[in-house]
Design an enzyme around this catalytic site. Structure first.
Site, mmCIF file in Angstrom:
data_model
loop_
_atom_site.group_PDB
_atom_site.id
_atom_site.type_symbol
_atom_site.label_atom_id
_atom_site.label_comp_id
_atom_site.label_asym_id
_atom_site.label_seq_id
_atom_site.Cartn_x
_atom_site.Cartn_y
_atom_site.Cartn_z
ATOM 1 N N LYS A 9 55.809 16.123 -4.543
ATOM 2 C CA LYS A 9 54.477 16.728 -4.520
ATOM 3 C C LYS A 9 54.351 17.822 -5.596
ATOM 4 O O LYS A 9 55.353 18.236 -6.206
ATOM 5 C CB LYS A 9 54.218 17.281 -3.112
ATOM 6 C CG LYS A 9 54.147 16.182 -2.031
ATOM 7 C CD LYS A 9 53.809 16.775 -0.654
ATOM 8 C CE LYS A 9 53.676 15.688 0.407
ATOM 9 N NZ LYS A 9 53.271 16.246 1.731
ATOM 10 N N TYR A 49 45.848 9.057 2.092
ATOM 11 C CA TYR A 49 45.908 9.845 3.335
ATOM 12 C C TYR A 49 44.750 9.513 4.272
ATOM 13 O O TYR A 49 44.340 10.363 5.065
ATOM 14 C CB TYR A 49 45.917 11.339 2.994
ATOM 15 C CG TYR A 49 47.274 11.864 2.550
ATOM 16 C CD1 TYR A 49 48.404 11.764 3.377
ATOM 17 C CD2 TYR A 49 47.439 12.482 1.312
ATOM 18 C CE1 TYR A 49 49.648 12.249 2.976
ATOM 19 C CE2 TYR A 49 48.685 12.979 0.909
ATOM 20 C CZ TYR A 49 49.777 12.855 1.748
ATOM 21 O OH TYR A 49 51.011 13.350 1.357
ATOM 22 N N PHE A 57 43.731 19.863 8.550
ATOM 23 C CA PHE A 57 44.433 20.134 7.296
ATOM 24 C C PHE A 57 44.072 19.149 6.186
ATOM 25 O O PHE A 57 44.586 19.258 5.074
ATOM 26 C CB PHE A 57 45.957 20.102 7.536
ATOM 27 C CG PHE A 57 46.492 18.786 8.071
ATOM 28 C CD1 PHE A 57 46.815 17.745 7.209
ATOM 29 C CD2 PHE A 57 46.667 18.596 9.435
ATOM 30 C CE1 PHE A 57 47.314 16.541 7.688
ATOM 31 C CE2 PHE A 57 47.167 17.385 9.925
ATOM 32 C CZ PHE A 57 47.482 16.359 9.042
ATOM 33 N N ARG A 85 63.247 9.152 5.109
ATOM 34 C CA ARG A 85 62.578 10.071 6.044
ATOM 35 C C ARG A 85 63.592 11.069 6.605
ATOM 36 O O ARG A 85 63.289 12.245 6.761
ATOM 37 C CB ARG A 85 61.906 9.286 7.185
ATOM 38 C CG ARG A 85 60.723 8.416 6.772
ATOM 39 C CD ARG A 85 59.460 9.178 6.514
ATOM 40 N NE ARG A 85 58.913 9.825 7.689
ATOM 41 C CZ ARG A 85 57.744 10.447 7.716
ATOM 42 N NH1 ARG A 85 56.985 10.511 6.615
ATOM 43 N NH2 ARG A 85 57.315 11.029 8.809
ATOM 44 N N THR A 91 58.328 17.468 9.086
ATOM 45 C CA THR A 91 57.151 17.708 8.241
ATOM 46 C C THR A 91 57.049 19.152 7.777
ATOM 47 O O THR A 91 56.792 19.410 6.591
ATOM 48 C CB THR A 91 55.869 17.322 9.009
ATOM 49 O OG1 THR A 91 55.943 15.925 9.329
ATOM 50 C CG2 THR A 91 54.622 17.595 8.191
ATOM 51 N N ARG A 102 63.297 19.135 2.770
ATOM 52 C CA ARG A 102 62.312 20.146 3.184
ATOM 53 C C ARG A 102 63.005 21.366 3.795
ATOM 54 O O ARG A 102 62.524 22.489 3.656
ATOM 55 C CB ARG A 102 61.331 19.529 4.182
ATOM 56 C CG ARG A 102 60.327 18.574 3.520
ATOM 57 C CD ARG A 102 59.626 17.726 4.552
ATOM 58 N NE ARG A 102 58.470 17.002 4.011
ATOM 59 C CZ ARG A 102 57.825 16.054 4.672
ATOM 60 N NH1 ARG A 102 58.218 15.703 5.898
ATOM 61 N NH2 ARG A 102 56.788 15.445 4.138
ATOM 62 N N ASN A 112 55.179 21.031 1.351
ATOM 63 C CA ASN A 112 56.476 20.596 1.882
ATOM 64 C C ASN A 112 57.191 19.597 0.968
ATOM 65 O O ASN A 112 57.995 18.792 1.417
ATOM 66 C CB ASN A 112 56.305 20.051 3.302
ATOM 67 C CG ASN A 112 55.383 18.855 3.338
ATOM 68 O OD1 ASN A 112 54.857 18.443 2.304
ATOM 69 N ND2 ASN A 112 55.203 18.281 4.510
ATOM 70 N N HIS A 115 56.659 13.389 -0.069
ATOM 71 C CA HIS A 115 56.091 12.372 0.831
ATOM 72 C C HIS A 115 57.026 11.170 0.842
ATOM 73 O O HIS A 115 57.566 10.799 -0.194
ATOM 74 C CB HIS A 115 54.710 11.909 0.331
ATOM 75 C CG HIS A 115 54.249 10.655 1.014
ATOM 76 N ND1 HIS A 115 53.614 10.657 2.239
ATOM 77 C CD2 HIS A 115 54.386 9.342 0.678
ATOM 78 C CE1 HIS A 115 53.371 9.411 2.611
ATOM 79 N NE2 HIS A 115 53.826 8.584 1.682
ATOM 80 N N GLU A 126 51.384 1.674 0.400
ATOM 81 C CA GLU A 126 51.443 2.823 -0.502
ATOM 82 C C GLU A 126 52.034 2.440 -1.861
ATOM 83 O O GLU A 126 51.578 2.930 -2.901
ATOM 84 C CB GLU A 126 52.259 3.943 0.154
ATOM 85 C CG GLU A 126 51.559 4.492 1.404
ATOM 86 C CD GLU A 126 52.408 5.468 2.208
ATOM 87 O OE1 GLU A 126 53.585 5.704 1.835
ATOM 88 O OE2 GLU A 126 51.889 6.006 3.198
HETATM 89 P P1 IDP Z 1 54.741 13.622 6.892
HETATM 90 O O1 IDP Z 1 54.462 13.970 5.438
HETATM 91 O O2 IDP Z 1 56.008 14.270 7.385
HETATM 92 O O3 IDP Z 1 54.701 12.153 7.155
HETATM 93 P P2 IDP Z 1 52.113 13.803 8.136
HETATM 94 O O4 IDP Z 1 51.881 14.163 9.563
HETATM 95 O O5 IDP Z 1 51.903 12.387 7.727
HETATM 96 O O6 IDP Z 1 53.582 14.306 7.744
HETATM 97 O O7 IDP Z 1 51.171 14.750 7.267
HETATM 98 C C1 IDP Z 1 50.941 14.493 5.900
HETATM 99 C C2 IDP Z 1 51.032 15.795 5.144
HETATM 100 O O8 IDP Z 1 49.949 16.648 5.539
HETATM 101 C C3 IDP Z 1 52.281 16.624 5.409
HETATM 102 O O9 IDP Z 1 53.383 16.212 4.640
HETATM 103 C C4 IDP Z 1 51.819 18.028 5.075
HETATM 104 O O10 IDP Z 1 51.807 18.216 3.650
HETATM 105 C C5 IDP Z 1 50.380 18.005 5.574
HETATM 106 N N1 IDP Z 1 50.257 18.482 6.951
HETATM 107 C C6 IDP Z 1 50.487 17.806 8.080
HETATM 108 N N2 IDP Z 1 50.246 18.540 9.182
HETATM 109 C C7 IDP Z 1 49.829 19.730 8.736
HETATM 110 C C8 IDP Z 1 49.402 20.939 9.383
HETATM 111 O O11 IDP Z 1 49.352 21.046 10.612
HETATM 112 N N3 IDP Z 1 49.060 21.968 8.568
HETATM 113 C C9 IDP Z 1 49.101 21.890 7.212
HETATM 114 N N4 IDP Z 1 49.460 20.771 6.555
HETATM 115 C C10 IDP Z 1 49.838 19.705 7.298
HETATM 116 MG MG MG Z 2 53.073 10.805 7.058
#
Ligand code: IDP
Ligand code: MG
Length: 156
Positions: A9, A49, A57, A85, A91, A102, A112, A115, A126
């Protein structure tokens, strides 16, 4: 063999962490079979997304992902989706375990770093969003016979 989409990212690119993160995948024995530096358009971020549309968010996420270049990679190996993963960690950077990408390189929950596709269906979808035909390459690595044990006739 599975192939998964990994995105380093904007924070990973801006902080100069690309090399160290790629090294982790290579050290693990995973194969990088596609890679490009690109700026994600708002349309592509929205498609990628789409399952998060409407969440609190979401707007911040699309803004972040389109704010600066990213490195997209196709990463291959047996069980690559689950392995990647696990290497990424939870996350939120604040919760991700030490030893994960992370967990080791960030503290932010939204910035973070990385992805990774979360299922075979997501990986196929994707990869096709970010790579055109011919941009993910099939090639044998010189050291492949020392990465997997193929003595039974099946790589494991
Ligand atoms: P992942 O990347 O671990 O699969 P997802 O739930 O798919 O997590 O969320 C996608 C991305 O959205 C996350 O990697 C993070 O950058 C952002 N994100 C997810 N949940 C939150 C939140 O509660 N606050 C802020 N950003 C979030
Ligand atoms: Mg995800």
């Amino acid at each position: 063999m599975e192939t998964t989409l990994i995105i380093l990212k904007p924070d990973a690119v801006q902080r100069g962490l690309m090399g160290r993160i790629i090294t982790r995948f290579e050290d693990k024995g995973l194969q990088i079979v596609g890679a490009k530096l690109m700026q994600i358009s708002p349309e592509l971020a929205a498609t990628h997304y789409k399952d998060h549309n409407g969440k609190p968010f979401y707007n911040g996420l699309v803004g972040f992902m389109t704010s600066s270049p990213v490195l997209v990679m196709a990463v291959r190996g047996i069980g690559a989706i689950t392995i990647c993963r696990g290497m990424m960690g939870a996350t939120f950077g604040s919760k991700a375990a030490a030893g994960t990408i992370r967990g080791d390189f960030g503290v932010s929950n939204s910035f973070n770093l990385i992805h990774g596709s979360d299922s075979p269906e997501a990986a196929a979808r994707e990869l096709s969003l970010f790579f055109k035909a011919g941009e993910v390459l099939d090639f044998a690595r010189a050291g492949e016979r020392w990465i997997y044990d193929s003595s039974s006739g099946k790589a494991e």
